[in-house]
Design an enzyme around this catalytic site. Structure first.
Site, PDB file in Angstrom:
ATOM      1  CG  ASP A  24      19.873  31.123  60.918  1.00 43.20           C
ATOM      2  OD1 ASP A  24      18.923  30.943  60.134  1.00 43.20           O
ATOM      3  OD2 ASP A  24      19.840  31.952  61.849  1.00 43.20           O
TER       4      ASP A  24
ATOM      5  CG  ASP B 248      19.858  33.942  65.364  1.00 46.05           C
ATOM      6  OD1 ASP B 248      19.656  33.295  64.314  1.00 46.05           O
ATOM      7  OD2 ASP B 248      19.068  34.810  65.780  1.00 46.05           O
TER       8      ASP B 248
ATOM      9  CG  ASP C 170      16.564  36.430  58.697  1.00 43.91           C
ATOM     10  OD1 ASP C 170      16.393  37.622  58.401  1.00 43.91           O
ATOM     11  OD2 ASP C 170      16.230  35.483  57.953  1.00 43.91           O
TER      12      ASP C 170
END
Length: 255
Positions: free
Chosen positions: A28, A203, A30
């Site tokens: 991922d 996240d 961001d």
């Protein structure tokens, strides 16, 4: 007895540095490779990624991909000069390293809902409307008091071919026929990654589809951030911990 893909609240340990041996790595962006910023266009990836990502790709024989809610072109711009495999727009866009970026054809409903979304943004100061190739994002990081109003408004935009995707201080309206899990499955179905264990690091709750897919395909998810209910198997504390671990894992994977 539970399955590997059921969420757990049990404390998670850090992944071993050897986890990437024989694996395909999905990252991922961001909150995983770069700190989250007040606005999507204010994100500034750590310069060390310009060297770290090619090292990882070499150690893994090219089995490295970014998998993000951002568009492929936007991610490519963050890493100008690097030729990366990217799954963008929550899996609606897939591009292998070395391939020309195909133009994205937005679903017709994106334009249909954009005007209403922009009016909502003007009426709710601090709410940022982000147009994407396969959806829109309603960011309220700078206006957290509008969270309930944003959710209620987003639900009015639902219709055929679209679904809501909550995230960290954002609600996205996106295409309903792809997610980060489907991106990982598509990459693993290709001979360039077939037969390897997928490792996905992310996240947000938007990454749970990817964690589940990785586990179901014999790999594992790595959650970044605080403990929470998740389908991930391992955890790293923050972006800095991710970058440190990736450096160690690159050495082990190439050993």
């Amino acid at each position: 007895m539970g399955t590997l893909t059921e969420p757990t609240c049990a404390p998670l340990v850090a992944p071993p540095a050897t986890l990437l041996r024989g694996a395909s790595l999905f990252l991922d962006f961001d909150g995983t490779l770069a700190e989250i910023a007040p606005r999507p266009d204010a994100v500034a990836p750590d310069p060390k990624l310009q060297q770290l990502l090619p090292r990882l790709a070499e150690a893994l024989n090219g089995r490295l991909a970014l998998v993000s809610g951002r568009a492929v072109g936007e991610l490519a711009d963050f890493f100008s000069g690097l030729d990366l495999t990217i799954g963008g727009s929550h899996g609606a866009e897939l591009r292998w390293a070395g391939d020309a970026a195909a133009p994205s054809a937005s679903p017709g409903w994106v334009g249909e809902v954009l005007d209403a979304a922009e009016r909502f943004g003007r009426d709710h100061p601090g709410v940022l409307v982000e147009r994407k190739p396969f959806g829109i994002g309603l960011h309220y990081r700078e206006a957290p008091d509008h969270a309930r109003a944003v959710r209620a408004f987003a639900e009015t935009l639902l219709g055929p071919g679209r679904t809501l995707q909550p995230g960290k201080m954002v609600i996205e309206l996106r295409a309903d026929d792809a997610d980060k899990g489907s991106a990982i499955r598509a990459f693993l179905a290709d001979p360039r990654m077939a037969g390897t264990r997928p490792i996905f690091i992310g996240d947000d709750v938007t990454d749970e589809d990817g964690f589940r897919a990785a586990a179901e395909l014999g790999g594992a998810g790595v959650l970044v951030g605080a403990e929470r209910e998740t389908a991930a198997t391992f955890r790293l504390a923050d972006v800095a911990a991710v970058l440190d671990w990736l450096g160690l894992a690159a050495e082990e994977a190439g050993a």
